[in-house]
Enzyme design. Sequence first.
Site, PDB file in Angstrom:
ATOM      1  N   ARG A   1      12.155 -10.048  38.001  1.00 25.68           N
ATOM      2  CA  ARG A   1      11.384 -10.772  39.204  1.00 25.68           C
ATOM      3  C   ARG A   1      12.546 -11.946  39.597  1.00 25.68           C
ATOM      4  O   ARG A   1      12.855 -12.960  38.808  1.00 25.68           O
ATOM      5  CB  ARG A   1      10.169 -11.035  38.965  1.00 25.68           C
ATOM      6  CG  ARG A   1       9.376 -12.043  40.014  1.00 25.68           C
ATOM      7  CD  ARG A   1       9.431 -11.529  41.324  1.00 25.68           C
ATOM      8  NE  ARG A   1       8.392 -12.051  42.017  1.00 25.68           N
ATOM      9  CZ  ARG A   1       8.174 -12.100  43.330  1.00 25.68           C
ATOM     10  NH1 ARG A   1       8.793 -10.747  43.900  1.00 25.68           N
ATOM     11  NH2 ARG A   1       7.490 -12.714  44.274  1.00 25.68           N
TER      12      ARG A   1
ATOM     13  N   GLN B   1      12.992 -22.422  32.070  1.00 20.61           N
ATOM     14  CA  GLN B   1      12.333 -22.784  31.000  1.00 20.61           C
ATOM     15  C   GLN B   1      10.771 -22.642  30.911  1.00 20.61           C
ATOM     16  O   GLN B   1       9.951 -22.376  30.069  1.00 20.61           O
ATOM     17  CB  GLN B   1      12.612 -24.094  30.503  1.00 20.61           C
ATOM     18  CG  GLN B   1      12.487 -24.409  29.163  1.00 20.61           C
ATOM     19  CD  GLN B   1      13.019 -25.713  28.851  1.00 20.61           C
ATOM     20  OE1 GLN B   1      12.704 -26.862  29.291  1.00 20.61           O
ATOM     21  NE2 GLN B   1      13.922 -25.749  27.792  1.00 20.61           N
TER      22      GLN B   1
ATOM     23  N   GLU C   1     -17.073  -5.629  12.832  1.00 16.13           N
ATOM     24  CA  GLU C   1     -16.890  -5.901  14.474  1.00 16.13           C
ATOM     25  C   GLU C   1     -15.523  -6.689  14.750  1.00 16.13           C
ATOM     26  O   GLU C   1     -15.076  -6.374  15.649  1.00 16.13           O
ATOM     27  CB  GLU C   1     -18.128  -6.235  14.836  1.00 16.13           C
ATOM     28  CG  GLU C   1     -18.434  -6.634  16.117  1.00 16.13           C
ATOM     29  CD  GLU C   1     -19.769  -6.735  16.643  1.00 16.13           C
ATOM     30  OE1 GLU C   1     -20.351  -6.073  16.836  1.00 16.13           O
ATOM     31  OE2 GLU C   1     -20.205  -7.773  17.087  1.00 16.13           O
TER      32      GLU C   1
END
Length: 384
Positions: free
Chosen positions: A271, A282, A245
């Site tokens: 963008r 940065q 799992e």
Amino acid sequence: MTSGTTEAPTVEDLVEGVTRWCAAFSAGHLERDARARFPHEQWAQVCRSDLLRLPFDPDRGGLGRDLVTTMRVLEALGRGCRDGGLSFSVCTSMVSVGVPVQRFGTDAQRARYLTGICSGELIGAHAITEPDGGSDALAMRTTGRRDGDDFILNGGKAFVTNGPVADVIVVYARTHPDGGPLGTTAFLVDRDTPGLVVGPPIAKMGLRTSPFSELSLEDCRVPADRVLGRVGSGFLVLDHVLKWEVLCSFAISLGEMRHRLARCVEYAGRRAQFGRPIGEYQAVSHQIVELKVGAETTAKWLYDTAAKVLRGEPVTTDLAITKLVAGEANLASAMTAVRLFGGNGYTTEFGLEKDLRDAVAGTIYSGTSEIQRNRVAAMLGVGR
């Protein structure tokens, strides 16, 4: 997912195969999430893709692939499928019923259940957590009492993933008055068993297309031949399930993290703010680097631990660290993506706020992050 030749498909073939299905799996995911609706149509597509067959014996309809190969394909699912709930339900059905039936089941149990899990005709779930127990599975109150050729189960379970849609549920119950690791048994319980009452879907924060519910057992009579493994071996079964799992579910999360990283790199390049692409700042580029570090660290722990499992080595500490690293890294990745996308990330249209809601679950299910820290501390000989 097959290559169409007489040769067994390679891992790359399988990855490519599931990737081709992912657009269909993802279609309409935002609307389904908003409605918290299980994707029956997409589940049928999953069945046709052969994804559910991966780790199971060919004589039961499986593809006979090992743990690592299964994880590689599930990682591709996470990268390509935007319906995190569907992916979670796929993993749950495969791991919670199919994996333990293959490992511990009788020939009759494999004939009854494994073929259906492979084909997807049966949806599986498991019921371990109880309303008052949380991560303390040893404190379970659900009981199983022998009565002739049957066991009588009484009690209640909570947070049963796939519960509302499951055909068969592995229910863990205390079969010795003192309970404990040797006093718990796993049972295969069919959905229509008298005395099994499955509650309605419970509204939740994320993974909304993967429904969960409570269930109650009221003098639920289960034939003794539905004991999975041996009487008293429930925690051995559960230990095997939890290895698969954690590794399989977080392989999916790893794929999601890689997809998110790619989106953020692309977005940061186009963008612009204050005359420059935001990726040139940065403060932004370092956040994207952290996404990369988180994904690669997660991959390292997942696949190294899986290799140890295949070699039969002890993995108690490794599994706890893997679960902790993967769960927290996925959550941090989702939060970073929302922040980098700004107002767009906060809207439902971009799907990133859904990613964030989904990612919270990974710090809770299969043992919370705090429980994983406790396990590592115990293995180091500190803590309690």
